[in-house]
Design a protein around this motif. Structure first.
Motif, PDB file in Angstrom:
ATOM      1  N   GLN A 278      94.036  94.553  -7.703  1.00  0.00           N
ATOM      2  CA  GLN A 278      93.048  94.870  -6.672  1.00  0.00           C
ATOM      3  C   GLN A 278      93.664  94.995  -5.292  1.00  0.00           C
ATOM      4  O   GLN A 278      93.091  95.645  -4.404  1.00  0.00           O
ATOM      5  CB  GLN A 278      91.955  93.801  -6.662  1.00  0.00           C
ATOM      6  N   ALA A 279      94.829  94.388  -5.085  1.00  0.00           N
ATOM      7  CA  ALA A 279      95.495  94.462  -3.786  1.00  0.00           C
ATOM      8  C   ALA A 279      95.870  95.891  -3.419  1.00  0.00           C
ATOM      9  O   ALA A 279      96.041  96.202  -2.225  1.00  0.00           O
ATOM     10  CB  ALA A 279      96.738  93.576  -3.780  1.00  0.00           C
ATOM     11  N   GLU A 280      95.998  96.765  -4.411  1.00  0.00           N
ATOM     12  CA  GLU A 280      96.346  98.155  -4.128  1.00  0.00           C
ATOM     13  C   GLU A 280      95.220  98.903  -3.418  1.00  0.00           C
ATOM     14  O   GLU A 280      95.450  99.987  -2.880  1.00  0.00           O
ATOM     15  CB  GLU A 280      96.709  98.877  -5.429  1.00  0.00           C
ATOM     16  N   TYR A 281      94.016  98.348  -3.406  1.00  0.00           N
ATOM     17  CA  TYR A 281      92.920  98.964  -2.661  1.00  0.00           C
ATOM     18  C   TYR A 281      93.076  98.761  -1.153  1.00  0.00           C
ATOM     19  O   TYR A 281      92.508  99.505  -0.363  1.00  0.00           O
ATOM     20  CB  TYR A 281      91.582  98.359  -3.088  1.00  0.00           C
ATOM     21  N   PHE A 282      93.795  97.727  -0.749  1.00  0.00           N
ATOM     22  CA  PHE A 282      93.868  97.348   0.661  1.00  0.00           C
ATOM     23  C   PHE A 282      94.983  98.116   1.375  1.00  0.00           C
ATOM     24  O   PHE A 282      95.997  98.461   0.768  1.00  0.00           O
ATOM     25  CB  PHE A 282      94.138  95.843   0.796  1.00  0.00           C
ATOM     26  N   PRO A 283      94.819  98.320   2.689  1.00  0.00           N
ATOM     27  CA  PRO A 283      95.930  98.891   3.474  1.00  0.00           C
ATOM     28  C   PRO A 283      97.107  97.924   3.506  1.00  0.00           C
ATOM     29  O   PRO A 283      96.947  96.703   3.348  1.00  0.00           O
ATOM     30  CB  PRO A 283      95.321  99.071   4.869  1.00  0.00           C
ATOM     31  N   ARG A 284      98.285  98.460   3.723  1.00  0.00           N
ATOM     32  CA  ARG A 284      99.492  97.636   3.802  1.00  0.00           C
ATOM     33  C   ARG A 284     100.135  97.828   5.172  1.00  0.00           C
ATOM     34  O   ARG A 284     100.370  98.965   5.623  1.00  0.00           O
ATOM     35  CB  ARG A 284     100.475  98.007   2.692  1.00  0.00           C
ATOM     36  N   LEU A 285     100.431  96.710   5.805  1.00  0.00           N
ATOM     37  CA  LEU A 285     101.028  96.711   7.139  1.00  0.00           C
ATOM     38  C   LEU A 285     102.445  96.164   7.043  1.00  0.00           C
ATOM     39  O   LEU A 285     102.666  95.107   6.445  1.00  0.00           O
ATOM     40  CB  LEU A 285     100.189  95.850   8.092  1.00  0.00           C
ATOM     41  N   SER A 286     103.402  96.883   7.631  1.00  0.00           N
ATOM     42  CA  SER A 286     104.796  96.445   7.559  1.00  0.00           C
ATOM     43  C   SER A 286     105.475  96.645   8.907  1.00  0.00           C
ATOM     44  O   SER A 286     105.059  97.478   9.727  1.00  0.00           O
ATOM     45  CB  SER A 286     105.554  97.220   6.473  1.00  0.00           C
ATOM     46  N   PHE A 287     106.501  95.869   9.114  1.00  0.00           N
ATOM     47  CA  PHE A 287     107.298  95.906  10.356  1.00  0.00           C
ATOM     48  C   PHE A 287     108.697  96.391  10.020  1.00  0.00           C
ATOM     49  O   PHE A 287     109.248  96.082   8.966  1.00  0.00           O
ATOM     50  CB  PHE A 287     107.366  94.506  10.970  1.00  0.00           C
ATOM     51  N   SER A 288     109.277  97.179  10.977  1.00  0.00           N
ATOM     52  CA  SER A 288     110.643  97.665  10.757  1.00  0.00           C
ATOM     53  C   SER A 288     111.399  97.670  12.082  1.00  0.00           C
ATOM     54  O   SER A 288     110.803  97.770  13.169  1.00  0.00           O
ATOM     55  CB  SER A 288     110.637  99.085  10.166  1.00  0.00           C
ATOM     56  N   ALA A 289     112.680  97.518  11.987  1.00  0.00           N
ATOM     57  CA  ALA A 289     113.563  97.574  13.157  1.00  0.00           C
ATOM     58  C   ALA A 289     114.844  98.277  12.742  1.00  0.00           C
ATOM     59  O   ALA A 289     115.289  98.167  11.594  1.00  0.00           O
ATOM     60  CB  ALA A 289     113.855  96.176  13.687  1.00  0.00           C
TER      61      ALA A 289
END
Length: 447
Positions: A278-289
């Protein structure tokens, strides 16, 4: 003195060797050896180790990824310049980058995945314990079967000795003219039959010990392998407490037995896997540098000088940080179907757990009624043994006085042997069933 010393050493060594050869295995020793050396158990241990590694891997999901990239390019002819313009000149370009990325939010997928791996490890631990329990029960059954065959062998020896005594008595009676010589031939023929039965009993003991040795996975099996005879007193008194009410035993067993705990952990794991899907329904937020730099060098062109290395490192340096948001919109129903499959897996696991409980109840039920039946048969057979012993004593007296025939004596002796065999069978059936019930009540298997 030297000779005496050497003789003492030889005797001591021979004594140690004889003790080693004549060592008799107890049930506890057999079970421990089997658990330490069984190949299937070692495979189960490796499965548990694999689940432990998966658990550790899931716990590092929040750790940032950090990677370095280094490249070297040589360009000939029309090549891009440092300013991005295509020019006719040869150049060399060295570059390196350092990239970092990490998830900030992924619909709690990592947390649920960690829970799945933890539950799978617990299930693997219970599966290993169940394999140990099954192996212990199997070894105990082979051990008790060997004890039973040894007792049947003792009965066969008793029969041979009784018949030998009657051969001697018959010879005396024949010499005294009290019985015809044909009775001597009959009793000698009976002795031959008893010796055949003795040989079969010896072979059965050897086969029972072989089965036990194979269950232990002994590398070698020979005449030196034997088991100890435990002290068995009043069978009914010693094991009476084992035959508790059926439902009480089941309630105790279902609360802690590994086959049930394993299925419970797997069911919880399937429920967590539903959350992962079910987690695949949610948006995913990630950080990059990102940090990048490079060095350019030009060849074969007059008037064009390469900027010094140190200056280029200052000029070409690039630093970037960013946050990205991934929003699932449409994925050809993949997520929906994965969620549906997870729900099916939960239902399937619930049915598997219920089936395991039913199987456990059937096993306890079989052991319970086997113990009750063996207990009743043991009590009845004890009376039969006492009666057949009295009948044999009376037949011996009549035969010694020449008042009965060999056929009558052999009939009494055969009935006595049958009653002893039935008593031994009932005794060891009751002992094993009682041990199985103790096992389901959480007690260790021992004699």
């Amino acid at each position: 003195m030297k000779q005496l010393f050497l003789i003492s050493i030889i005797l001591l060594c021979n004594g140690i060797y004889a003790q080693d050869v004549l060592k008799k295995w107890t049930l506890d020793e057999c079970i421990r050896y089997a658990i330490d050396n069984n190949i299937n158990l070692k495979q189960k241990e490796q499965e548990k180790e694999s689940r432990a590694i998966e658990k550790e891997a899931s716990q590092t999901g929040w750790i940032p990824n950090l990677n370095a990239y280094i490249g070297q390019n040589l360009d000939f002819g029309r090549t891009p310049s440092r300013e991005g313009v295509i020019v006719d000149r040869n150049s060399a370009n060295s570059s390196f980058n350092l990239q970092l990325s990490m998830p900030l939010f992924n619909g709690f997928k990592l947390l649920n995945n960690m829970a799945v791996r933890q539950l799978n490890l617990k299930a693997a631990t219970e599966s290993l314990q169940k394999a140990k329990d099954d192996l212990s029960l199997g070894v105990a059954s082979y051990y008790i079967l060997a004890l039973y065959n040894k007792e049947i062998l003792n009965i066969a020896y008793l029969q041979v000795n009784l018949t030998k005594e009657q051969v001697t008595r018959t010879e005396i009676l024949v010499d005294a003219g009290k019985v015809p010589k044909s009775q001597l031939y009959d009793i000698i023929a009976q002795l031959a039959r008893d010796e055949v039965t003795l040989t079969e009993a010896e072979n059965n003991v050897s086969l029972a010990l072989l089965d036990l040795a194979q269950a232990l996975e002994l590398e070698r099996f020979g005449a030196d392998f034997d088991i100890s005879q435990p002290a068995i007193g009043d069978v009914l008194t010693e094991h009476f407490k084992s035959v508790q009410p059926l439902d009480n035993i089941y309630d105790n067993a279902v609360a802690f037995k590994p086959q049930i705990k394993e299925q419970e952990y797997l069911l919880e794991s399937r429920k967590k896997m539903l959350r992962v899907s079910q987690a695949e329904y949610f948006p995913r937020l990630s950080f990059s540098a990102n940090y990048g730099n490079g060095y350019y060098r030009y060849f074969g062109m007059e008037g064009v000088e390469s900027v010094p290395f140190g200056d280029q490192l200052k000029q070409n340096e690039r630093k970037t940080i960013g946050i990205s948001l991934y929003i699932p919109l449409f994925n050809r129903m993949d997520v929906r179907n994965n969620v549906r499959q997870s729900r099916v897996a939960i239902t399937t696991q619930q049915l598997t757990m219920e089936n395991s409980k039913k199987t456990l109840y059937k096993d306890i039920q079989q052991a319970f009624f086997a113990a009750v039946a063996a207990q009743e048969k043991f009590t009845a057979t004890e009376k039969s043994v006492a009666a057949s012993r009295e009948a044999l004593t009376y037949a011996e007296e009549r035969y010694t006085l020449g008042m009965s025939t060999v056929v009558e004596y052999n009939e009494s002796k055969t009935k006595y042997a049958q009653s002893l065999s039935e008593l031994a069978q009932a005794k060891y059936n009751f002992i094993f069933s009682a041990k199985v019930l103790d096992f389901y009540n959480g007690l260790p298997i021992s004699l």
